[in-house]
Design an enzyme around this catalytic site. Structure first.
Site, PDB file in Angstrom:
ATOM      1  N   GLN A 175       0.829  -1.214   0.000  1.00  0.00           N
ATOM      2  CA  GLN A 175       0.000   0.000   0.000  1.00  0.00           C
ATOM      3  C   GLN A 175       0.858   1.258   0.000  1.00  0.00           C
ATOM      4  OE1 GLN A 175      -2.501  -0.488   3.467  1.00  0.00           O
ATOM      5  NE2 GLN A 175      -3.623  -2.188   2.563  1.00  0.00           N
ATOM      6  N   HIS A 243      -0.913  -0.182   5.803  1.00  0.00           N
ATOM      7  CA  HIS A 243      -1.387   0.698   6.883  1.00  0.00           C
ATOM      8  C   HIS A 243      -0.414   1.843   7.190  1.00  0.00           C
ATOM      9  CE1 HIS A 243      -4.279  -2.613   8.559  1.00  0.00           C
ATOM     10  NE2 HIS A 243      -4.412  -2.375   7.270  1.00  0.00           N
ATOM     11  N   GLU A 337     -14.637   3.686  10.853  1.00  0.00           N
ATOM     12  CA  GLU A 337     -15.316   4.656  11.706  1.00  0.00           C
ATOM     13  C   GLU A 337     -14.960   6.105  11.399  1.00  0.00           C
ATOM     14  OE1 GLU A 337     -12.816   4.464  15.783  1.00  0.00           O
ATOM     15  OE2 GLU A 337     -14.045   2.684  15.455  1.00  0.00           O
ATOM     16  N   TYR A 347      -8.843   6.436  20.566  1.00  0.00           N
ATOM     17  CA  TYR A 347      -9.978   5.924  19.791  1.00  0.00           C
ATOM     18  C   TYR A 347     -10.095   4.404  19.853  1.00  0.00           C
ATOM     19  CZ  TYR A 347     -10.797  10.701  18.867  1.00  0.00           C
ATOM     20  OH  TYR A 347     -11.075  12.027  19.078  1.00  0.00           O
ATOM     21  N   TYR A 358     -10.210 -10.150   9.415  1.00  0.00           N
ATOM     22  CA  TYR A 358     -10.630 -10.437   8.047  1.00  0.00           C
ATOM     23  C   TYR A 358     -11.060 -11.881   7.889  1.00  0.00           C
ATOM     24  CZ  TYR A 358      -8.966  -5.941   6.511  1.00  0.00           C
ATOM     25  OH  TYR A 358      -8.813  -4.600   6.336  1.00  0.00           O
TER      26      TYR A 358
HETATM   27  C1  HEC Z   1      -7.131  -7.294   4.227  1.00  0.00           C
HETATM   28  C2  HEC Z   1      -7.140  -7.235   2.821  1.00  0.00           C
HETATM   29  C3  HEC Z   1      -7.212  -8.539   2.059  1.00  0.00           C
HETATM   30  C4  HEC Z   1      -8.208  -9.475   2.086  1.00  0.00           C
HETATM   31  C5  HEC Z   1      -9.492  -9.436   2.905  1.00  0.00           C
HETATM   32  C6  HEC Z   1      -7.827 -10.493   1.134  1.00  0.00           C
HETATM   33  N1  HEC Z   1      -6.641 -10.175   0.553  1.00  0.00           N
HETATM   34 FE1  HEC Z   1      -5.645 -11.259  -0.856  1.00  0.00          FE
HETATM   35  N2  HEC Z   1      -4.089  -9.972  -0.752  1.00  0.00           N
HETATM   36  C7  HEC Z   1      -4.060  -8.818  -0.003  1.00  0.00           C
HETATM   37  C8  HEC Z   1      -2.798  -8.162  -0.197  1.00  0.00           C
HETATM   38  C9  HEC Z   1      -2.372  -6.838   0.422  1.00  0.00           C
HETATM   39  C10 HEC Z   1      -2.061  -8.985  -1.082  1.00  0.00           C
HETATM   40  C11 HEC Z   1      -0.638  -8.750  -1.581  1.00  0.00           C
HETATM   41  C12 HEC Z   1      -0.605  -8.398  -3.007  1.00  0.00           C
HETATM   42  C13 HEC Z   1      -1.096  -7.016  -3.244  1.00  0.00           C
HETATM   43  O1  HEC Z   1      -0.578  -6.073  -2.638  1.00  0.00           O
HETATM   44  O2  HEC Z   1      -2.035  -6.881  -4.051  1.00  0.00           O
HETATM   45  C14 HEC Z   1      -2.907 -10.092  -1.428  1.00  0.00           C
HETATM   46  C15 HEC Z   1      -2.556 -11.105  -2.305  1.00  0.00           C
HETATM   47  C16 HEC Z   1      -3.412 -12.078  -2.748  1.00  0.00           C
HETATM   48  C17 HEC Z   1      -3.088 -13.037  -3.782  1.00  0.00           C
HETATM   49  C18 HEC Z   1      -1.778 -13.120  -4.500  1.00  0.00           C
HETATM   50  C19 HEC Z   1      -1.720 -12.096  -5.605  1.00  0.00           C
HETATM   51  C20 HEC Z   1      -0.400 -11.996  -6.269  1.00  0.00           C
HETATM   52  O3  HEC Z   1      -0.177 -10.957  -6.895  1.00  0.00           O
HETATM   53  O4  HEC Z   1       0.409 -12.929  -6.198  1.00  0.00           O
HETATM   54  C21 HEC Z   1      -4.198 -13.808  -3.958  1.00  0.00           C
HETATM   55  C22 HEC Z   1      -4.359 -14.954  -4.944  1.00  0.00           C
HETATM   56  C23 HEC Z   1      -5.196 -13.340  -3.030  1.00  0.00           C
HETATM   57  N3  HEC Z   1      -4.690 -12.291  -2.311  1.00  0.00           N
HETATM   58  C24 HEC Z   1      -6.459 -13.880  -2.903  1.00  0.00           C
HETATM   59  C25 HEC Z   1      -7.363 -13.515  -1.906  1.00  0.00           C
HETATM   60  C26 HEC Z   1      -8.605 -14.209  -1.649  1.00  0.00           C
HETATM   61  C27 HEC Z   1      -9.124 -15.373  -2.467  1.00  0.00           C
HETATM   62  C28 HEC Z   1      -9.183 -13.594  -0.587  1.00  0.00           C
HETATM   63  C29 HEC Z   1     -10.461 -13.971   0.114  1.00  0.00           C
HETATM   64  C30 HEC Z   1     -10.591 -15.335   0.531  1.00  0.00           C
HETATM   65  C31 HEC Z   1      -8.314 -12.505  -0.187  1.00  0.00           C
HETATM   66  N4  HEC Z   1      -7.225 -12.505  -1.003  1.00  0.00           N
HETATM   67  C32 HEC Z   1      -8.588 -11.616   0.835  1.00  0.00           C
HETATM   68  C33 HEC Z   1      -5.054  -8.336   0.814  1.00  0.00           C
HETATM   69  C34 HEC Z   1      -6.219  -9.006   1.104  1.00  0.00           C
END
Ligand code: HEC
Length: 467
Positions: A175, A243, A337, A347, A358
């Site tokens: 981020q 964050h 919030e 807070y 999550y």
């Molecule tokens: C809190 C936020 C958050 C949630 C909720 C979340 N992710 Fe992610 N996920 C990320 C972040 C941050 C990354 C790291 C890559 C990026 O910065 O995009 C990532 C990476 C991934 C990747 C790898 C992508 C890559 O470029 O290699 C996959 C696949 C993925 N998430 C699937 C999921 C799936 C399926 C769910 C739900 C079951 C989920 N994520 C829920 C934040 C989240």
């Protein structure tokens, strides 16, 4: 009968077990799993995975592993204990399908939008940016825009002009990157300044980073800046890439407010006055510490702290009538919030929250505690709040005055909140499906501008007719 039935029973059980195994698709359809657990960070309908530059591997195996095990440093939760194996398979297939679909996401903004009581023209001022993150007006003809990827623009008379000479240690990962921008004119000296916030590499170790605030002199013909003065770094540096906060604003008291996220280390920073992340800080505009800051005489406390117990505040404005500073912050799953900041206020994150982890597990059952503030409003479920402004000024009809506008990253629209006596009494969705709304700015006459990621646009909202 040659074989008693009882002898066939084990065979029947084996067959039925095999059959059962093969035919247990996850009970919940994949799009539903995705919407419930993933869309808040990855956008609606899996768009985040279309045309993706994969960070952790593009094979089905790699994707399944990331979903199961997560990636702590990048801020991806681990779903191995929340979703069943078949649900993980289903959502993996869903993501692979999205990735293969090659439907790039490029929404065209509407040219007009109809709210419950107003017709608004939508002018696209800028397009083709990547991640416009922060905006601020220098005056009514010049708008500054940051792109998280590390670019600063000024928009003058419809033309985007790049400002060269940015800090060299911008940490464009996760981020992180170039974040907010603010123009400020010192009425006492007539001098003008431009401030930037960004995630900064740790000197000598670019794997670590911290939220930083810098400034440089500004004049209308600036196209390159060679010396940035560093005013603050929200130490300690951390290995996580999420964050950071961070919004910057001058309050009605003439002081500079800076929001800093807790860097994904909720048990370390927000409730600890000796570190800077998870706080809102208050400075004199030259970066020095105001004598009336709440913790200046407390040994071990960071003296710039104004309020604490914050998670990841990415919306802030100065109220035009009261001069108070309003912020909002991301909750986890639920519990985004809105707060009006007061000196020394806590807070509550993560001791009290209306959100959950999550992956659905409980953070705390407490939503209130003595010595901790209640939010003015909280969203359940989270909208992924980002950017915030109050509607104010002659451009808008009475019914819109003092309404809040808040961007939704998760659901990709602009939210209008109607307040009465600082209570939210109505909500309305505007610009549905426009893309991830990152920031909102207001010029001196009250016109509203909205920055949208992905589409890379800056939209100008122009009220044209009361219904
Ligand atoms: C809190 C936020 C958050 C949630 C909720 C979340 N992710 Fe992610 N996920 C990320 C972040 C941050 C990354 C790291 C890559 C990026 O910065 O995009 C990532 C990476 C991934 C990747 C790898 C992508 C890559 O470029 O290699 C996959 C696949 C993925 N998430 C699937 C999921 C799936 C399926 C769910 C739900 C079951 C989920 N994520 C829920 C934040 C989240």
């Amino acid at each position: 009968m040659r074989y008693p039935l009882i002898l066939l029973l084990p065979i029947a059980i084996v067959i039925s077990t095999l059959g059962w195994k093969e035919s247990t698709p996850s009970e919940t359809p994949a799009p539903e799993i995705y919407t419930r657990w993933c869309s808040s960070c990855h956008g609606q309908k899996g768009r985040d995975f279309v045309d993706r530059n994969w960070k952790l591997g593009s094979t089905e195996e790699a994707v399944r592993r990331v979903i199961k095990e997560g990636h702590e440093l990048l801020g991806m939760p681990a779903y191995g204990s929340t979703l069943t194996a078949s649900e993980i398979d289903a959502v993996t297939d869903f993501i692979m399908d999205q990735a293969a679909s090659k439907r790039g996401f490029n929404p065209t903004p509407p040219q007009q939008l109809e709210s419950s009581d107003l017709v608004i023209r939508v002018n696209t001022l800028v397009d083709g940016l990547q991640t416009p993150w922060g905006m601020d007006f220098v005056n009514d003809t010049t708008l500054l825009i940051t792109e998280r990827e590390g670019r600063l623009w000024k928009l003058v008379a419809g033309q985007l002009v790049a400002i060269e000479g940015l800090p060299e240690d911008i940490h464009v990962r996760g981020q992180g990157g170039l974040l907010d921008v603010m123009h400020w004119k010192d009425d006492a000296t007539g001098k003008e300044w431009v401030y930037l916030t960004y995630s900064k590499d740790r000197p000598g170790d670019a794997n670590q980073s911290a939220t930083a605030l810098v400034r440089a002199p500004w004049s209308s013909d600036v196209e390159s800046i060679d010396a940035w003065e560093e005013l603050f770094v929200a130490r300690p540096y951390e290995k996580t890439h999420h964050h950071y906060g961070s919004r910057v604003e001058i309050g009605g008291d003439g002081k500079l407010y800076l929001t800093c996220g807790e860097r994904g280390r909720r048990d370390v920073h927000p409730q600890n006055l000796a570190t800077s992340p998870g706080k809102v800080h208050r400075f004199n505009p030259d970066g020095s510490i105001p004598e009336d800051n709440p913790f200046v005489s407390q040994p071990d406390a960071v003296p710039s702290i104004w309020s604490w117990g914050h998670r990841n505040p990415q919306g802030m404005f100065r109220h035009p009538e009261t001069g108070t500073i309003w912020t909002h912050e991301h909750g986890p799953k639920g519990g985004d919030e809105i707060n009006i900041l007061g000196p020394g206020n806590n807070y509550g994150w993560p001791r009290i929250t209306f959100g959950r982890n999550y992956i659905g597990t409980i953070i705390t059952r407490d939503t209130a505690m003595v010595g901790m503030e209640q939010p003015l409003y909280y969203w359940l479920p989270s909208i992924g709040a980002c950017g915030m402004e109050v509607v104010y000024g002659d451009s808008w009809p009475d019914s819109w005055q003092n309404n809040l506008l808040v961007g939704s990253l998760s659901f990709e629209y602009l939210e209008r909140l109607h307040l009465e006596d600082n209570k939210v009494v109505a909500r309305e969705r505007l610009l549905e499906d426009v893309g991830r709304v990152r920031d909102i700015a207001r010029n001196s006459t009250g016109e509203v501008f909205v920055a949208v990621e992905g589409a890379g646009t800056v939209l100008h909202l122009e009220p044209i007719e009361i219904k």
